[in-house]
Design a protein around this motif. Sequence first.
Motif, PDB file in Angstrom:
ATOM      1  N   VAL A 125      59.811  62.750  11.524  1.00 22.02           N
ATOM      2  CA  VAL A 125      58.554  62.023  11.666  1.00 22.02           C
ATOM      3  C   VAL A 125      58.337  61.217  10.390  1.00 22.02           C
ATOM      4  N   PRO A 126      58.291  59.877  10.488  1.00 16.49           N
ATOM      5  CA  PRO A 126      58.108  59.059   9.299  1.00 16.49           C
ATOM      6  C   PRO A 126      56.717  59.231   8.696  1.00 16.49           C
ATOM      7  N   PRO A 127      56.561  58.879   7.429  1.00 12.65           N
ATOM      8  CA  PRO A 127      55.268  59.085   6.764  1.00 12.65           C
ATOM      9  C   PRO A 127      54.140  58.210   7.324  1.00 12.65           C
ATOM     10  N   GLN A 128      54.472  57.139   8.032  1.00 11.13           N
ATOM     11  CA  GLN A 128      53.436  56.261   8.575  1.00 11.13           C
ATOM     12  C   GLN A 128      52.716  56.886   9.769  1.00 11.13           C
ATOM     13  N   VAL A 129      53.315  57.887  10.386  1.00 12.42           N
ATOM     14  CA  VAL A 129      52.723  58.539  11.555  1.00 12.42           C
ATOM     15  C   VAL A 129      51.651  59.514  11.075  1.00 12.42           C
ATOM     16  N   THR A 130      50.468  59.419  11.668  1.00 13.55           N
ATOM     17  CA  THR A 130      49.377  60.308  11.272  1.00 13.55           C
ATOM     18  C   THR A 130      49.618  61.713  11.802  1.00 13.55           C
ATOM     19  N   ARG A 131      48.893  62.664  11.225  1.00 16.80           N
ATOM     20  CA  ARG A 131      49.025  64.053  11.683  1.00 16.80           C
ATOM     21  C   ARG A 131      48.606  64.194  13.136  1.00 16.80           C
ATOM     22  N   ALA A 132      47.561  63.470  13.528  1.00 16.50           N
ATOM     23  CA  ALA A 132      47.081  63.554  14.912  1.00 16.50           C
ATOM     24  C   ALA A 132      48.138  63.022  15.884  1.00 16.50           C
TER      25      ALA A 132
ATOM     26  N   LEU B 173      58.822  66.493   3.469  1.00 16.46           N
ATOM     27  CA  LEU B 173      59.707  65.871   2.496  1.00 16.46           C
ATOM     28  C   LEU B 173      58.933  65.004   1.519  1.00 16.46           C
ATOM     29  N   ARG B 174      59.579  64.642   0.445  1.00 17.06           N
ATOM     30  CA  ARG B 174      58.961  63.732  -0.515  1.00 17.06           C
ATOM     31  C   ARG B 174      58.620  62.421   0.169  1.00 17.06           C
ATOM     32  N   GLY B 175      57.498  61.864  -0.175  1.00 13.90           N
ATOM     33  CA  GLY B 175      57.100  60.606   0.411  1.00 13.90           C
ATOM     34  C   GLY B 175      56.271  60.773   1.669  1.00 13.90           C
ATOM     35  N   GLY B 176      56.114  61.995   2.153  1.00 13.53           N
ATOM     36  CA  GLY B 176      55.263  62.249   3.302  1.00 13.53           C
ATOM     37  C   GLY B 176      55.988  62.371   4.627  1.00 13.53           C
ATOM     38  N   ALA B 177      57.293  62.161   4.656  1.00 15.22           N
ATOM     39  CA  ALA B 177      58.039  62.314   5.912  1.00 15.22           C
ATOM     40  C   ALA B 177      58.132  63.802   6.253  1.00 15.22           C
TER      41      ALA B 177
END
Length: 61
Positions: A11-18, A41-45
């Motif tokens: 899941v890339p970091p641009q995808v919100t938790r919701a 992961l680092r960066g939010g992924a």
Amino acid sequence: MIEYEYRVIRVPPQVTRADAKAMLVEHAEYGRWELARVRLLRGGARTVWLRRRIIRVRRTA
């Protein structure tokens, strides 16, 4: 012994938790997957491991 098959989803970091939650709920409802592990992961992924039981059909004579 219970056997499982696994699916790894990144899941890339641009995808919100919701949105990520909604995606995982769809996998659980329609594909019978359950959450096995989540790694942030680092960066939010996120890396998500889903698993489901393998059902072996045995032939009866």
